[in-house]
Design an enzyme around this catalytic site. Sequence first.
Site, PDB file in Angstrom:
ATOM      1  N   LYS A  43     -10.324   9.637   8.238  1.00 63.26           N
ATOM      2  CA  LYS A  43      -9.311   9.462   9.283  1.00 63.26           C
ATOM      3  C   LYS A  43      -7.960   9.218   8.641  1.00 63.26           C
ATOM      4  O   LYS A  43      -7.711   8.179   8.043  1.00 63.26           O
ATOM      5  CB  LYS A  43      -9.641   8.281  10.193  1.00 63.26           C
ATOM      6  CG  LYS A  43      -8.754   8.316  11.442  1.00 63.26           C
ATOM      7  CD  LYS A  43      -8.612   6.992  12.144  1.00 63.26           C
ATOM      8  CE  LYS A  43      -7.585   6.090  11.522  1.00 63.26           C
ATOM      9  NZ  LYS A  43      -6.206   6.581  11.627  1.00 63.26           N
ATOM     10  N   GLY A  64      -4.831   0.389   3.106  1.00 65.00           N
ATOM     11  CA  GLY A  64      -3.873   0.041   4.148  1.00 65.00           C
ATOM     12  C   GLY A  64      -3.486  -1.420   4.040  1.00 65.00           C
ATOM     13  O   GLY A  64      -3.549  -2.005   2.957  1.00 65.00           O
ATOM     14  N   SER A  65      -3.135  -2.003   5.168  1.00 64.69           N
ATOM     15  CA  SER A  65      -2.619  -3.376   5.141  1.00 64.69           C
ATOM     16  C   SER A  65      -3.745  -4.383   4.922  1.00 64.69           C
ATOM     17  O   SER A  65      -4.900  -4.140   5.282  1.00 64.69           O
ATOM     18  CB  SER A  65      -1.916  -3.673   6.463  1.00 64.69           C
ATOM     19  OG  SER A  65      -2.830  -3.563   7.523  1.00 64.69           O
ATOM     20  N   THR A  66      -3.390  -5.523   4.358  1.00 62.30           N
ATOM     21  CA  THR A  66      -4.372  -6.579   4.130  1.00 62.30           C
ATOM     22  C   THR A  66      -4.935  -7.070   5.470  1.00 62.30           C
ATOM     23  O   THR A  66      -6.122  -7.387   5.570  1.00 62.30           O
ATOM     24  CB  THR A  66      -3.740  -7.726   3.328  1.00 62.30           C
ATOM     25  OG1 THR A  66      -3.407  -7.214   2.027  1.00 62.30           O
ATOM     26  CG2 THR A  66      -4.685  -8.897   3.135  1.00 62.30           C
ATOM     27  N   GLU A  67      -4.103  -7.087   6.503  1.00 69.06           N
ATOM     28  CA  GLU A  67      -4.566  -7.572   7.814  1.00 69.06           C
ATOM     29  C   GLU A  67      -5.725  -6.712   8.311  1.00 69.06           C
ATOM     30  O   GLU A  67      -6.768  -7.223   8.717  1.00 69.06           O
ATOM     31  CB  GLU A  67      -3.438  -7.517   8.858  1.00 69.06           C
ATOM     32  CG  GLU A  67      -2.294  -8.486   8.638  1.00 69.06           C
ATOM     33  CD  GLU A  67      -1.476  -8.156   7.390  1.00 69.06           C
ATOM     34  OE1 GLU A  67      -1.308  -6.953   7.090  1.00 69.06           O
ATOM     35  OE2 GLU A  67      -1.038  -9.089   6.699  1.00 69.06           O
ATOM     36  N   GLY A  81      -7.528  -4.641   6.524  1.00 61.19           N
ATOM     37  CA  GLY A  81      -8.609  -4.754   5.548  1.00 61.19           C
ATOM     38  C   GLY A  81      -9.509  -5.945   5.871  1.00 61.19           C
ATOM     39  O   GLY A  81     -10.741  -5.862   5.796  1.00 61.19           O
ATOM     40  N   GLU A 125      -8.448  -1.119  -0.569  1.00 62.41           N
ATOM     41  CA  GLU A 125      -7.253  -1.118  -1.404  1.00 62.41           C
ATOM     42  C   GLU A 125      -6.118  -1.540  -0.484  1.00 62.41           C
ATOM     43  O   GLU A 125      -5.744  -0.799   0.423  1.00 62.41           O
ATOM     44  CB  GLU A 125      -7.041   0.275  -2.001  1.00 62.41           C
ATOM     45  CG  GLU A 125      -6.145   0.263  -3.213  1.00 62.41           C
ATOM     46  CD  GLU A 125      -4.730   0.620  -2.856  1.00 62.41           C
ATOM     47  OE1 GLU A 125      -3.953  -0.323  -2.588  1.00 62.41           O
ATOM     48  OE2 GLU A 125      -4.397   1.810  -2.842  1.00 62.41           O
ATOM     49  N   CYS A 151       2.097   0.598  -2.090  1.00 63.46           N
ATOM     50  CA  CYS A 151       1.335  -0.653  -2.109  1.00 63.46           C
ATOM     51  C   CYS A 151       1.569  -1.428  -3.407  1.00 63.46           C
ATOM     52  O   CYS A 151       1.552  -2.645  -3.413  1.00 63.46           O
ATOM     53  CB  CYS A 151      -0.140  -0.373  -1.918  1.00 63.46           C
ATOM     54  SG  CYS A 151      -0.758   0.932  -2.980  1.00 63.46           S
ATOM     55  N   GLU A 161       4.836  -8.649   1.883  1.00 65.17           N
ATOM     56  CA  GLU A 161       5.022  -7.239   1.536  1.00 65.17           C
ATOM     57  C   GLU A 161       6.005  -6.625   2.541  1.00 65.17           C
ATOM     58  O   GLU A 161       5.719  -6.541   3.733  1.00 65.17           O
ATOM     59  CB  GLU A 161       3.664  -6.529   1.627  1.00 65.17           C
ATOM     60  CG  GLU A 161       3.706  -5.086   1.206  1.00 65.17           C
ATOM     61  CD  GLU A 161       2.334  -4.412   1.247  1.00 65.17           C
ATOM     62  OE1 GLU A 161       1.607  -4.594   2.221  1.00 65.17           O
ATOM     63  OE2 GLU A 161       2.023  -3.694   0.276  1.00 65.17           O
TER      64      GLU A 161
END
Length: 808
Positions: A193, A245-248, A250, A267, A301, A398
Amino acid sequence: MSSISEIFETMEYGPAPEAAAPALDWLAAHGGAPGHWINGKWARPADGEWFETVNPANGKALARVAQGGAKDVNAAVRAARAAQAEWEALGGHGRARHLYALARQIQKHSRLFAVMESLDNGKPIRESRDIDIPLVARHFYHHAGWAQLMERELPDAVAVGVVGQIIPWNFPLLMLSWKIAPALAMGNTVVLKPAEFTSLTALLFAEIASQAGLPPGVVNVITGDGRTGELLVTHDDVDKIAFTGSTEVGRLIRVATAGSGKKLSLELGGKSPFVVFEDADLDSVVEGVVDAIWFNQGQVCCAGSRILVQEGVADRLVQKLRARMEMLRVGDPLDKAVDIGAIIAPVQLEKITRLVQQGKDEGATIWQPSWSCPTEGYFFPPTLLTNVSPAATVAQVEIFGPVVVLMSFRTPAEAVELANNTRFGLAASVWTESINLALDIAPKLAAGTVWVNCTNVFDAAAGFGGYRESGFGREGGREGLAEYVRPRWEDRTDRADDRSTVNARRSTRVSRPASRVHHTSPVHLSGSPPIDRTAKLYIGGKQVRPDGGYSDPVLDASGTSAGEVSRGNRKDIRNAVEAAHKARGWAVSTAHNRAQVLYYIAENLAERAEEFVARLSRTEETRIARSELELSIQRLYTYAAWADKWDGHVHHTPYRNVTLAMPEALGVIGIACPDEAPLLGLVSTVAPAIAMGNRVVALPSARWPLAATDLYQVLETSDLPGGVVNIVTGPHDELRPVLAAHDDVEGMWHFGSAAGAEEVERLSAGNMKRTWVGYGRRRDWTDAVQGEGSEFLEHATQIKNIWVPYGE
Ligand code: NAI
């Protein structure tokens, strides 16, 4: 008339636009709305939902993109499942031929891909043409090689199965290649996706791959936003999720997949330090900053978004940077003379603007060039923030835009402290002319990649991925293959309980129960230890009483009391973690030293063999007890042997540098040991962890903990520094969650129930600790493949890639 020198001063680049037509023609040929790519064909969204994808350089619509719903995701997963067995059965060479063909097609269509990427993403054509697309081709070439070599190099591994891959918008086709190439090489099939802002090059890729002969169903592309991603993440028939993508998000995915048995690699974000020592070549540093933070508009990133500069050269560097920033050109991404393109979308532009304003409000000084950005489209100027405190929002969060903060330091030790003052750990760069200093600092930085005198260089042969909250797993290199395989022996074992869906998914595979170590009747030996002593806890190298003051009886296999053990509580776990952290000297002790200690533990255990056999015989047959003791000694030897042999690699990256892939300890690992094999289970898990330099808080077998408590005296007499191994007895259900949720624990292993696996994975999301759980699958600890070896050492380490350039 102006003089020549005046012309040099005032000379401007004229526009040099790349034609958009080939990409626009492709879109037009697909009706401006290609749809999903499922099972080798275009598919309209079942629910009929579409959205627009926009060119961020002018805000105008480029195409309509399908919003994937449950029916679309189901169809794609079904296609991938149907194609998987045959794809894997093609064998390494067969798959290598396909991957090679894909690499060739990418090269053949490279300009079309580059133009499409710049139109959809807003990145300068110079970058998509010269960096993104060549790296995409390189990933397919490199992994064609791994497919070819798989049977030889990874003989004990098989494909994971169907892989769901979710990627961000900053490097759309490059992230696709990082995900798809290794997955296909190892025999998996894929549902990918792309990000909702940038779906077009993935769709173009899917069609071109099919034209190149890739069988239907091997690669499926489902477009849509986070809702589509969520459907893929929670789909029952997906064996692994790979996410960038974003840590949130993830973290959400970590929680959503907890206990499902899905393999996971993440990642995530970063706030990477860019460390400049005063002996660095400042002109190179300035160009480094351009690559670090203005490459791809800073939407990277691993962007070097925190410049840490040694005090003596800070002012000079700021002056040089300002002069260089004045020369940067922001504008039309398709103009070959443009340095900085467009920001992906208004939402991102607003985020950048808001954070820069917040930086200002918190006291930072802002510097931007005198020229202004184009007014059409979404643009943001290169921005330098000085007078920033390490705790300021802009120094911690970030920003994901062309914004860099600059802080100063005095000593190398202070540089390391500042650099590591972040919850992230994706990358770092170090600038100094002293190789000694660079190689002293690199291992001290908590980051998966360290670039010495360079930055933002990537290659398929080198692993890329995070420490800490930047995620786990690697992409690229030999180390990246581990994410797309699982141990072959798993096909031969059954689950102890069936909460997980993995077995159902693999129902076509042959299963037979593993042999078990225990379930035997007791034999009482005359030398059995006395029953009246209560074993204490082992924390910081000392036997200590439990905080709560309670103890629990331990029954032998006949139900007779075999002794008592202390019941540890959350306070004891916290003390143990603290002791483990204090023992950090173990991580930097030499591997030779760690090996010696392990041999010594084995020797001392052998010396007390009869005592241990007597103890173990209370729970299992003497014959089995004896073999468990013997195997435990052997296993200590195994990891003493590995301690100084689990080498890294020097990767063959195609630049003038050496890329050192170094396995490093995770830090503090919590280990919930298996209930069966009370001694062997503990030794088989703790020994590899400490051999690699980790410190451990172990929860020994809750049923039969006395072999572990007997081990205290062995450990005490074996020169093991206090705090390296801590053992807390008590009910796992109470102690395990405390360890799994602890923010100062970097890894958590659990070899018990499926319910415990779910809990460990869910609670680990707080600090994104690395987890290793068996989902209730029983290992045969006596088996040399299941009970020891590289699988254990891989989980006990994470790879740091250090890039060191050479040449004048
Ligand atoms: P995101 O993390 O939301 O999106 C990345 C991908 O995940 C996209 O394909 C998205 O559709 C998908 N996604 C979103 N929610 C999901 C869910 N619940 N389950 C499964 N998939 C889901 O990133 P976004 O919103 O595009 O950007 C937000 C911020 O994240 C940026 O401002 C930036 O700071 C950071 N970011 C970091 C990236 C990195 O590589 N480290 C890449 C992209 C964004």
